[in-house]
Design a protein around this motif. Structure first.
Motif, PDB file in Angstrom:
ATOM      1  N   TYR A  70       0.846  -1.182   0.000  1.00 49.44           N
ATOM      2  CA  TYR A  70       0.000   0.000   0.000  1.00 49.44           C
ATOM      3  C   TYR A  70       0.888   1.240   0.000  1.00 49.44           C
ATOM      4  N   SER A  71       0.539   2.215  -0.825  1.00 47.11           N
ATOM      5  CA  SER A  71       1.322   3.435  -0.914  1.00 47.11           C
ATOM      6  C   SER A  71       0.491   4.619  -0.438  1.00 47.11           C
ATOM      7  N   GLU A  72       0.917   5.263   0.646  1.00 54.75           N
ATOM      8  CA  GLU A  72       0.192   6.420   1.165  1.00 54.75           C
ATOM      9  C   GLU A  72       0.170   7.559   0.168  1.00 54.75           C
ATOM     10  N   GLU A  73       1.228   7.673  -0.645  1.00 52.60           N
ATOM     11  CA  GLU A  73       1.291   8.769  -1.615  1.00 52.60           C
ATOM     12  C   GLU A  73       0.229   8.639  -2.689  1.00 52.60           C
ATOM     13  N   ASP A  74      -0.250   7.431  -2.914  1.00 48.94           N
ATOM     14  CA  ASP A  74      -1.222   7.209  -3.983  1.00 48.94           C
ATOM     15  C   ASP A  74      -2.671   7.245  -3.505  1.00 48.94           C
ATOM     16  N   ILE A  75      -2.891   7.518  -2.229  1.00 42.58           N
ATOM     17  CA  ILE A  75      -4.260   7.594  -1.710  1.00 42.58           C
ATOM     18  C   ILE A  75      -4.931   8.864  -2.217  1.00 42.58           C
ATOM     19  N   ASP A  76      -6.119   8.716  -2.755  1.00 48.14           N
ATOM     20  CA  ASP A  76      -6.910   9.843  -3.248  1.00 48.14           C
ATOM     21  C   ASP A  76      -8.149   9.957  -2.368  1.00 48.14           C
ATOM     22  N   ILE A  77      -8.149  10.943  -1.471  1.00 47.90           N
ATOM     23  CA  ILE A  77      -9.246  11.082  -0.516  1.00 47.90           C
ATOM     24  C   ILE A  77     -10.542  11.545  -1.172  1.00 47.90           C
ATOM     25  N   GLU A  78     -10.474  11.938  -2.438  1.00 48.18           N
ATOM     26  CA  GLU A  78     -11.678  12.382  -3.144  1.00 48.18           C
ATOM     27  C   GLU A  78     -12.376  11.240  -3.869  1.00 48.18           C
ATOM     28  N   LYS A  79     -11.805  10.035  -3.817  1.00 49.27           N
ATOM     29  CA  LYS A  79     -12.412   8.878  -4.458  1.00 49.27           C
ATOM     30  C   LYS A  79     -12.831   7.871  -3.401  1.00 49.27           C
ATOM     31  N   SER A  80     -14.112   7.536  -3.411  1.00 47.39           N
ATOM     32  CA  SER A  80     -14.662   6.633  -2.407  1.00 47.39           C
ATOM     33  C   SER A  80     -14.561   5.184  -2.855  1.00 47.39           C
ATOM     34  N   THR A  81     -14.408   4.283  -1.885  1.00 50.26           N
ATOM     35  CA  THR A  81     -14.431   2.856  -2.201  1.00 50.26           C
ATOM     36  C   THR A  81     -15.838   2.407  -2.589  1.00 50.26           C
ATOM     37  N   ALA A  82     -16.841   3.218  -2.306  1.00 50.23           N
ATOM     38  CA  ALA A  82     -18.231   2.885  -2.640  1.00 50.23           C
ATOM     39  C   ALA A  82     -18.707   3.617  -3.882  1.00 50.23           C
ATOM     40  N   ALA A  83     -17.789   4.179  -4.651  1.00 52.57           N
ATOM     41  CA  ALA A  83     -18.180   4.913  -5.858  1.00 52.57           C
ATOM     42  C   ALA A  83     -18.996   4.027  -6.789  1.00 52.57           C
ATOM     43  N   ASN A  84     -20.061   4.591  -7.344  1.00 54.62           N
ATOM     44  CA  ASN A  84     -20.952   3.922  -8.306  1.00 54.62           C
ATOM     45  C   ASN A  84     -21.824   2.840  -7.681  1.00 54.62           C
ATOM     46  N   LEU A  85     -21.805   2.724  -6.367  1.00 57.72           N
ATOM     47  CA  LEU A  85     -22.682   1.770  -5.702  1.00 57.72           C
ATOM     48  C   LEU A  85     -23.804   2.529  -4.991  1.00 57.72           C
ATOM     49  N   PRO A  86     -25.029   1.975  -4.970  1.00 58.42           N
ATOM     50  CA  PRO A  86     -26.137   2.665  -4.305  1.00 58.42           C
ATOM     51  C   PRO A  86     -26.203   2.395  -2.807  1.00 58.42           C
ATOM     52  N   ILE A  87     -25.181   1.698  -2.293  1.00 64.14           N
ATOM     53  CA  ILE A  87     -25.145   1.357  -0.878  1.00 64.14           C
ATOM     54  C   ILE A  87     -23.770   1.720  -0.330  1.00 64.14           C
ATOM     55  N   PRO A  88     -23.674   2.524   0.734  1.00 57.10           N
ATOM     56  CA  PRO A  88     -22.355   2.809   1.320  1.00 57.10           C
ATOM     57  C   PRO A  88     -21.676   1.511   1.714  1.00 57.10           C
ATOM     58  N   THR A 109     -11.803   4.847   5.017  1.00 63.03           N
ATOM     59  CA  THR A 109     -10.945   4.454   3.907  1.00 63.03           C
ATOM     60  C   THR A 109     -11.302   5.212   2.646  1.00 63.03           C
ATOM     61  N   SER A 110     -10.333   5.322   1.766  1.00 67.74           N
ATOM     62  CA  SER A 110     -10.551   5.966   0.478  1.00 67.74           C
ATOM     63  C   SER A 110      -9.789   5.195  -0.581  1.00 67.74           C
ATOM     64  N   LYS A 111      -9.966   5.606  -1.795  1.00 70.10           N
ATOM     65  CA  LYS A 111      -9.333   4.916  -2.915  1.00 70.10           C
ATOM     66  C   LYS A 111      -7.819   4.945  -2.768  1.00 70.10           C
ATOM     67  N   ASN A 112      -7.174   3.783  -2.901  1.00 71.85           N
ATOM     68  CA  ASN A 112      -5.727   3.753  -2.818  1.00 71.85           C
ATOM     69  C   ASN A 112      -5.178   2.762  -3.830  1.00 71.85           C
ATOM     70  N   SER A 113      -3.875   2.769  -4.003  1.00 71.84           N
ATOM     71  CA  SER A 113      -3.226   1.922  -4.993  1.00 71.84           C
ATOM     72  C   SER A 113      -2.173   1.052  -4.334  1.00 71.84           C
ATOM     73  N   TRP A 114      -1.820  -0.017  -5.032  1.00 69.71           N
ATOM     74  CA  TRP A 114      -0.720  -0.866  -4.592  1.00 69.71           C
ATOM     75  C   TRP A 114       0.460  -0.659  -5.522  1.00 69.71           C
ATOM     76  N   ARG A 115       1.647  -0.821  -4.978  1.00 68.72           N
ATOM     77  CA  ARG A 115       2.847  -0.917  -5.786  1.00 68.72           C
ATOM     78  C   ARG A 115       3.311  -2.361  -5.729  1.00 68.72           C
ATOM     79  N   LEU A 116       3.281  -3.030  -6.858  1.00 68.96           N
ATOM     80  CA  LEU A 116       3.545  -4.456  -6.889  1.00 68.96           C
ATOM     81  C   LEU A 116       4.982  -4.757  -7.224  1.00 68.96           C
ATOM     82  N   THR A 117       5.518  -5.749  -6.527  1.00 71.32           N
ATOM     83  CA  THR A 117       6.871  -6.232  -6.831  1.00 71.32           C
ATOM     84  C   THR A 117       6.819  -7.740  -6.970  1.00 71.32           C
ATOM     85  N   ALA A 118       7.478  -8.249  -7.969  1.00 75.76           N
ATOM     86  CA  ALA A 118       7.455  -9.694  -8.193  1.00 75.76           C
ATOM     87  C   ALA A 118       8.314 -10.383  -7.140  1.00 75.76           C
TER      88      ALA A 118
END
Length: 326
Positions: A293-311, A317-326
Motif C-alpha cells: 500500500y502506498s500512502e502517496e497514492d491515496i486519493d481522498i476524493e475517491k470513495s471505495t463505494a463509488a458507483n454503488l447505491p449502498i455505502p 478508507t478511500s481509494k488507494n493503490s498498490w505498488r507491486l513487486t514480483a
C-alpha cells in the motif's frame, strides 16, 4: 475483467410499448437478446444467457448442475428439461447453483430470481406493474426508468449496520433483490418471496461422524472451486495466508489451474502477512506477488463505494493503490 451488464424488463403487456423498448436499447447501449410474452432482456454478453425451454424465460449469468459433476449448463436437455418446465423455481433451487439472475415467463406472470449466494448484482425499480432489474443503477437511470434522490434513512442504516445485506438502498425507489429472493409480476401486482433459506439446512446433519462430515465438506469445496476454475486460464488469488484464501488457492492447484497469488502489505507489522502467504505458495508451488500500500497514492476524493447505491467499506478508507513487486 469487467462484469457483464444486463437490463431486464418484466410486465403484463409487451406489445403496447414497442417504441419505448427501442429507445431504451439506444439509451443503455445494450442489445436486446431475449424477448418473451412478458419479458425483455438487454445485455452486452449474449454468451451468458441460458434460455429456458419452450420460451419460458432465460437465465443470465453462470449456472452449474448439481447432478452432472457440477458442469456448466449451456442448455437444458433430457430429464433436466422436463423438471425445469414443470417447476422452474424448485428445480433451480435444488438441482442447480451458480451466479445468476433467472427470468421465468409463464401465463400467470413473470418471476425473477436471484441466486442464493447473490453472485450477480440485481437492483430494481417498479413503475406501475412493470419491474426493471439491472446489474447497475446507472443502467436504470440511462434507460429513463429511475430518477432517484438520496434515501438518507437507508444511508444511515447502511453505515451503522456495515456490510449487512439489505433490500433498501441509499437511493429512493431503488431496491436490491437479495440472494435467494424473488419477485413475481402478475395480474395482482408485484409480490416478493423467499425461495431459498439457510434455515432449511440447519439441524438436518445426517453424517455418521465428524470425519465423514469433514470429508464431504472438503469434496464440496474442491468441486465448487474446480467448477469456477474451469472458466479462467490463470486465476489470481488475493492471499493473506489465512484460512479462506489458503483453501481457495490449494483447491485451484488441485483442480490443475495455473495459480498466481498476490498479498498486500502495510507499514504496520500487523498488516504484513508475507510469511504466511509465502508458506502457502511454497506448499502449493505457486508464484507470489507482493503488493505494498502506498500512502502517496491515496486519493481522498475517491470513495471505495463509488458507483454503488449502498455505502460500503470502512468509513475512514478511500481509494488507494498498490505498488507491486514480483
Amino acid at each position: 475483467m469487467t462484469m457483464s451488464q444486463y437490463l431486464i424488463l418484466g410486465f403484463a403487456q409487451i406489445d403496447q410499448i414497442e417504441q419505448t423498448l427501442q429507445q431504451i436499447a439506444v439509451n443503455v447501449a445494450l442489445r436486446e437478446i431475449y424477448r418473451g410474452d412478458h419479458i425483455v432482456l438487454f445485455t452486452d454478453s449474449p454468451e451468458d444467457i441460458v434460455p429456458f425451454p419452450a420460451g419460458r424465460g432465460a437465465i443470465f449469468g453462470t449456472l452449474f448442475s448439481r447432478c452432472r459433476d457440477r458442469a456448466k449448463v449451456i442448455q437444458f436437455e433430457g430429464n433436466q428439461l422436463l423438471e425445469v418446465i414443470e417447476n422452474p423455481v424448485r428445480s433451480l433451487r435444488d438441482d442447480y447453483w451458480g451466479a445468476y439472475v433467472a427470468i421465468i415467463d409463464q401465463t400467470k406472470g413473470v418471476t425473477i430470481l436471484r441466486d442464493p449466494a447473490g453472485g450477480l448484482p440485481c437492483y430494481y425499480t417498479t413503475i406501475g406493474n412493470m419491474v426493471a432489474c439491472a446489474s447497475d443503477v446507472s443502467i436504470l437511470m440511462r434507460a429513463g426508468l429511475a430518477r432517484p434522490s438520496i434515501n438518507w434513512r437507508a444511508v444511515g442504516k447502511s453505515l451503522y449496520h456495515l456490510q449487512l445485506p439489505a433490500e433498501e438502498t441509499g437511493l429512493s425507489d431503488i431496491s436490491q433483490l437479495l440472494g435467494g429472493c424473488g419477485l413475481t409480476i402478475g395480474t395482482r401486482g408485484i409480490t416478493k418471496f423467499l425461495f431459498w433459506s439457510p434455515w432449511d439446512y440447519v439441524g438436518t446433519d445426517c453424517h455418521s461422524s465428524s470425519q465423514k462430515c469433514a470429508a464431504d465438506l472438503r469434496d464440496v469445496v474442491r468441486s465448487t472451486v474446480q467448477a469456477w476454475a474451469s472458466h479462467y486460464a490463470r486465476p489470481l488469488v488475493g492471499l493473506s495466508g489465512g484460512l479462506d484464501s489458503s483453501i481457495v488457492a490449494e483447491c485451484l492447484v488441485h483442480a490443475g489451474a495455473e495459480v498466481t497469488c498476490v498479498t498486500a502489505i502495510t507499514n504496520d507489522p500487523t498488516g504484513d502477512e508475507r510469511v504466511y502467504a509465502k508458506a502457502v505458495c511454497d506448499a502449493i508451488n505457486a508464484k507470489l506477488i507482493q503488493g505494498a500500500y502506498s500512502e502517496e497514492d491515496i486519493d481522498i476524493e475517491k470513495s471505495t463505494a463509488a458507483n454503488l447505491p449502498i455505502p460500503s467499506g470502512k468509513l475512514d478508507t478511500s481509494k488507494n493503490s498498490w505498488r507491486l513487486t514480483a
